[in-house]
Design a protein around this motif. Sequence first.
Motif, mmCIF file in Angstrom:
data_model
loop_
_atom_site.group_PDB
_atom_site.id
_atom_site.type_symbol
_atom_site.label_atom_id
_atom_site.label_comp_id
_atom_site.label_asym_id
_atom_site.label_seq_id
_atom_site.Cartn_x
_atom_site.Cartn_y
_atom_site.Cartn_z
ATOM 1 N N ASP A 181 0.829 -1.203 0.000
ATOM 2 C CA ASP A 181 0.000 0.000 0.000
ATOM 3 C C ASP A 181 0.868 1.259 0.000
ATOM 4 N N PRO A 182 0.777 2.092 -1.051
ATOM 5 C CA PRO A 182 1.654 3.273 -1.137
ATOM 6 C C PRO A 182 1.399 4.292 -0.037
ATOM 7 N N ARG A 183 0.266 4.188 0.645
ATOM 8 C CA ARG A 183 0.041 5.083 1.776
ATOM 9 C C ARG A 183 0.948 4.696 2.948
ATOM 10 N N LEU A 184 1.356 3.403 2.963
ATOM 11 C CA LEU A 184 2.216 2.922 4.038
ATOM 12 C C LEU A 184 3.686 3.058 3.663
ATOM 13 N N VAL A 185 4.001 2.771 2.401
ATOM 14 C CA VAL A 185 5.384 2.861 1.924
ATOM 15 C C VAL A 185 5.382 3.734 0.665
ATOM 16 N N PRO A 186 5.723 5.004 0.810
ATOM 17 C CA PRO A 186 5.601 5.943 -0.318
ATOM 18 C C PRO A 186 6.402 5.513 -1.542
ATOM 19 N N THR A 187 7.452 4.751 -1.359
ATOM 20 C CA THR A 187 8.270 4.326 -2.498
ATOM 21 C C THR A 187 7.751 3.019 -3.113
ATOM 22 N N ALA A 188 6.575 2.590 -2.709
ATOM 23 C CA ALA A 188 6.038 1.306 -3.180
ATOM 24 C C ALA A 188 6.016 1.248 -4.709
ATOM 25 N N ARG A 189 6.216 0.028 -5.221
ATOM 26 C CA ARG A 189 6.348 -0.183 -6.649
ATOM 27 C C ARG A 189 4.994 -0.638 -7.212
ATOM 28 N N LYS A 190 4.539 -0.014 -8.329
ATOM 29 C CA LYS A 190 3.319 -0.495 -8.994
ATOM 30 C C LYS A 190 3.694 -1.687 -9.847
ATOM 31 N N LEU A 191 2.905 -2.744 -9.769
ATOM 32 C CA LEU A 191 3.199 -3.963 -10.527
ATOM 33 C C LEU A 191 2.636 -3.834 -11.943
ATOM 34 N N ASP A 192 3.406 -4.301 -12.939
ATOM 35 C CA ASP A 192 2.881 -4.363 -14.308
ATOM 36 C C ASP A 192 1.898 -5.522 -14.414
ATOM 37 N N THR A 193 2.287 -6.632 -13.802
ATOM 38 C CA THR A 193 1.435 -7.821 -13.829
ATOM 39 C C THR A 193 1.444 -8.488 -12.466
ATOM 40 N N ILE A 194 0.371 -9.210 -12.203
ATOM 41 C CA ILE A 194 0.306 -10.045 -10.999
ATOM 42 C C ILE A 194 -0.540 -11.258 -11.393
ATOM 43 N N SER A 195 -0.205 -12.413 -10.830
ATOM 44 C CA SER A 195 -0.968 -13.614 -11.192
ATOM 45 C C SER A 195 -2.287 -13.644 -10.433
ATOM 46 N N TYR A 196 -3.260 -14.380 -10.977
ATOM 47 C CA TYR A 196 -4.555 -14.514 -10.290
ATOM 48 C C TYR A 196 -4.366 -14.987 -8.856
ATOM 49 N N GLU A 197 -3.482 -15.995 -8.679
ATOM 50 C CA GLU A 197 -3.308 -16.570 -7.341
ATOM 51 C C GLU A 197 -2.792 -15.552 -6.347
ATOM 52 N N GLU A 198 -1.777 -14.799 -6.794
ATOM 53 C CA GLU A 198 -1.227 -13.772 -5.915
ATOM 54 C C GLU A 198 -2.284 -12.712 -5.605
ATOM 55 N N MET A 199 -3.021 -12.317 -6.629
ATOM 56 C CA MET A 199 -4.047 -11.303 -6.425
ATOM 57 C C MET A 199 -5.113 -11.801 -5.458
ATOM 58 N N LEU A 200 -5.436 -13.090 -5.563
ATOM 59 C CA LEU A 200 -6.436 -13.662 -4.654
ATOM 60 C C LEU A 200 -5.961 -13.580 -3.212
ATOM 61 N N ILE A 392 6.846 -2.886 8.316
ATOM 62 C CA ILE A 392 6.564 -2.654 6.894
ATOM 63 C C ILE A 392 7.820 -2.158 6.181
ATOM 64 N N GLU A 393 8.467 -1.154 6.786
ATOM 65 C CA GLU A 393 9.652 -0.575 6.151
ATOM 66 C C GLU A 393 10.765 -1.598 6.003
ATOM 67 N N ALA A 394 10.964 -2.403 7.042
ATOM 68 C CA ALA A 394 12.027 -3.408 6.996
ATOM 69 C C ALA A 394 11.741 -4.448 5.915
ATOM 70 N N VAL A 395 10.524 -4.941 5.848
ATOM 71 C CA VAL A 395 10.172 -5.975 4.865
ATOM 72 C C VAL A 395 10.235 -5.411 3.445
ATOM 73 N N ALA A 396 9.696 -4.214 3.263
ATOM 74 C CA ALA A 396 9.688 -3.596 1.928
ATOM 75 C C ALA A 396 11.119 -3.399 1.436
ATOM 76 N N ARG A 397 12.000 -2.959 2.358
ATOM 77 C CA ARG A 397 13.397 -2.715 1.973
ATOM 78 C C ARG A 397 14.079 -4.040 1.616
ATOM 79 N N GLU A 398 13.877 -5.018 2.453
ATOM 80 C CA GLU A 398 14.562 -6.308 2.289
ATOM 81 C C GLU A 398 14.143 -7.004 0.990
ATOM 82 N N PHE A 399 12.846 -6.938 0.658
ATOM 83 C CA PHE A 399 12.354 -7.633 -0.551
ATOM 84 C C PHE A 399 12.223 -6.682 -1.745
ATOM 85 N N GLN A 400 12.709 -5.467 -1.597
ATOM 86 C CA GLN A 400 12.669 -4.451 -2.679
ATOM 87 C C GLN A 400 11.277 -4.295 -3.287
ATOM 88 N N LEU A 401 10.303 -4.072 -2.445
ATOM 89 C CA LEU A 401 8.911 -3.944 -2.932
ATOM 90 C C LEU A 401 8.651 -2.527 -3.414
#
Lengths: 401, 401
Positions: A181-200, A392-401
Motif C-alpha cells: 500500500d503506497p500510503r504505508l510505503v511511499p516508495t512502493a512499486r506499482k506492478l505491471d502484472t500479478i498472477s490470479y493466485e497472488e491477487m487472490l 513494513i519498512e524493513a520488509v519492503a526494503r529487504e524484498f525491494q517492494l
Amino acid sequence: MAIVVQKYGGTSVGTIEKIKAVAKRVAQRREKGDSVVVVVSAMGKTTDMLLGMAKEISDKPSRRELDMLMSTGEQVSISLLSIALNEMGYDSVSLTGLQAGIITEGFHTKARIQDIDAERIKGYLSQEKIVVVAGFQGVNANGDITTLGRGGSDTTAVAVAAKLGCTCEIYTDVDGIYSVDPRLVPTARKLDTISYEEMLEMASLGAGVMETRAVEIGQKYSVPIYVALSTEDWPGTYIKEYDVTMESRAITGLSVSDKDLMVTINHVPYDIKNISFIFEELAKLDINIDMISQTAPSHGLVNVSFTAPKNDQHIIEEIMNKIKERFEGVEVDVETAITKLSVVGIGMRSQSGVAAKMFKIFADHNIGFKQVTTSEIRISYAIDTADKQKAIEAVAREFQL
Amino acid sequence: MAIVVQKYGGTSVGTIEKIKAVAKRVAQRREKGDSVVVVVSAMGKTTDMLLGMAKEISDKPSRRELDMLMSTGEQVSISLLSIALNEMGYDSVSLTGLQAGIITEGFHTKARIQDIDAERIKGYLSQEKIVVVAGFQGVNANGDITTLGRGGSDTTAVAVAAKLGCTCEIYTDVDGIYSVDPRLVPTARKLDTISYEEMLEMASLGAGVMETRAVEIGQKYSVPIYVALSTEDWPGTYIKEYDVTMESRAITGLSVSDKDLMVTINHVPYDIKNISFIFEELAKLDINIDMISQTAPSHGLVNVSFTAPKNDQHIIEEIMNKIKERFEGVEVDVETAITKLSVVGIGMRSQSGVAAKMFKIFADHNIGFKQVTTSEIRISYAIDTADKQKAIEAVAREFQL
C-alpha cells in the motif's frame, strides 16, 4: 474488431460531470474500433442513501425488497451514461442485470452469478451499439431482482468478459496494484502484472482494489483483468495467468491489515470437543475466523488463539462470556492493537527461505510476532500495531517492494 | 374474499412517514379479509429530479433511456412500501411493471397498455400476499422498460383491476369528484356517483383528479372506480356505469379551465383548402386545437376562431405569422384572457333546454360568450376571464351544483 468490457465504479460515476467524463473515455475506446460493453455501479453514495431509507422503515428489511430497492441505483447510472453516449452521437443502449441475462442463484443481497445469457448483449454489439450494463445485479429463477453483494460490479464485469471471451478493464480510483500500500510505503512499486493466485491472496488479505470473487472468475475463465485509474491514461496492472517471467520475484506483494483483533483463551481443558465447541459457537454467529493457533497441552490444558474482525468485537465478547461460564478457570484475553502483515508471492513455491528471511528481519528489528500462518504462496504474521510501520519498512526494503 | 386494487399517488407516498401511513391503510383493508393489490407512483418530486439529471446531460435525451431512468422512481416506492408492510407483519411482495406482466405498445415515455399477464399477481394473491405493483411502467415486446406518460399510475391501477375483475380505488389528495371545483365555488357539492361518460367529459375539460385514459379503461371493462382522500376515511366518489337514479340531474358538473387562449383569423379567402392549410400547419407542430368556429362567408371571406393551449402561445404565433404571409389582408387576433366553462351531464340526453337555460343565465348576468361547442352530454362556452367568477356562481346556483 476486438470486444472489451470496461467497468467504472461508484466514485467514477458519482456526479453528472463524472458520468460525462466516463462517456468520453468510452467513446475514445469505441473510436479505436473496439466493441465496448460498459459495466457501471450506482452513483457515489446512492446505495447508502437507499439503504438509509429502508432502515428508517425497518431494522431488518426484507432482503428481496432490499434488492428491489438497491438495484435502482445502477439503473439510474446506466441510463444516464447511455444518455450521455447518445448525446455525443454514439449509439448506445442500457440494460439492467435482468435484461443483460445475468442469472443468479443463492440468497438475496448476496447472490452469485450462475450463468449469463449474453445473446442480447451480443445482438446489440453486432448492431455496433455500445452496451451499458448495470453492475451488481441480476435475476433469479423466480424472476426476482437480486444483488451480488460486495464487489458485485467487478464480478459482473469479469463474468460478462468471460462469457464474451474478452479482456476486462476495471477503472477505479487507484492506478493499479502495488507491491505494498503506497500510503504505508511511499516508495512502493506499482506492478505491471500479478498472477490470479497472488491477487487472490492479496485481495483476501484486504488489499482493497478488487474483491476476491471477481478475481476467482477471472482465474476460472482466464479473463485478463486490467486495473487502472478512471481519470487518467496512466499504465495500470494486468491480473493474468502466472507467467515464467514473474518467477524471479520471491515476493510480489506485502499486505497490511488492521481490521482484526486477536483473542487468546488460556487454560481450556484439552479435549477436541471443547475446541470444537468454541469454534462452533463463533460459526453460529457468522464470525469470520482467520489465524488459529493452539499450544501443545500442558497439565491437560491448552491455550487457543485466533484472529477475527474488530467489527464483531461486541458479539465475540458475548460468546467469550459463554465460554467462561462453561469452562471453569478459563481466562480470555482480547487484544485489539493487532496488525496482520502478509507477504505474498508465487515465487515462494520454488524459492525456499522466505520464512527464514522474515524471521531474521523481525529478529534484527526486535519485532515480536504473536501468530504465524502460511499458505503455499503466502506467510502472514500477527504483530503489535505499535511495530507496524517499523515492520513494513524493513520488509519492503529487504524484498525491494 | 374480494380482491381490491388500491392506488396511491406520488404525494401520498412522498416521504417515509407517508409510506408508513399508506402501509397502515393497506393493512387495515387486508384485516377486513380482502386480497389487496396496491399500485403506487414514484415518491413526490422524484420524477422531476430524475428528469432534471437527464436534462443536465442532454436537451433531448433518448426516450428509451428516459424510461429506464424514470422507472426507478416507482421501483423505490414499491420496495419501501413492501418493506413497511413486511415490517408490520403482513406478507408482501413488490413487482416492477415488467414483473407484473404489464405489456405495452407504442412509443417510449407515452406507451399504452396492450395487455396484462396477471398470472404472477394472481399467484401471490393466492398465497395471501399483499402485492405492490409499480404504476406508470411496463415492458414492450422487445423487453425494454416503458413508461405510460401522464396519469400512467391511474391507468395501471384500473387496467390491473380490469384484469382481476375487481374494484379500483384511487386514493389521492382530493376527497372525491365535485360538481364544480370547490376552490371556485366553496359550496360545491361532492358527488356520490358519476358515470364514466360524464367523468370523461369532465376529465378532458381539465377537472384534474383523473386522467381520461384510466376512465376509458374503466368504462371499457366496467371497472367501478372509487376516488377518495388518501389520508382520511371520508366518503369519496364512485365512477361507474350510468344508473337510472342519476337521471333526475340535468347537469352533473361544471368544469372551468383557464388553460386555453383563443385565436381569431379574420378575412381568410373562403376555400376549404385554405382552412385545411391552417389546421394542418397547427397539427404538424402538435398543437391541440379545441373549440373551432367559422363564420358564414361574406364577400368571399370568412373568419375562423379556435382555442388552443396557452403553453403553445409562442409556437402558435409563429404559425400565425406564416399564415399572414400566405394570405394577403388576413388579420390575426390572439386573446389570452379566455376561460372555458363547460356543463356536463348525462341528463342532457333526455332533458332538453339546458342550452336555452345557459343562454338565459348569460343574458341575465350580461355575460358575453365568444364561442360555443357541444357534445351529446356537454356544452362548452368560451368567455372573457373577467366574467369567470360571475358566470360560475350564476351557473352553480341555477343548476344547484
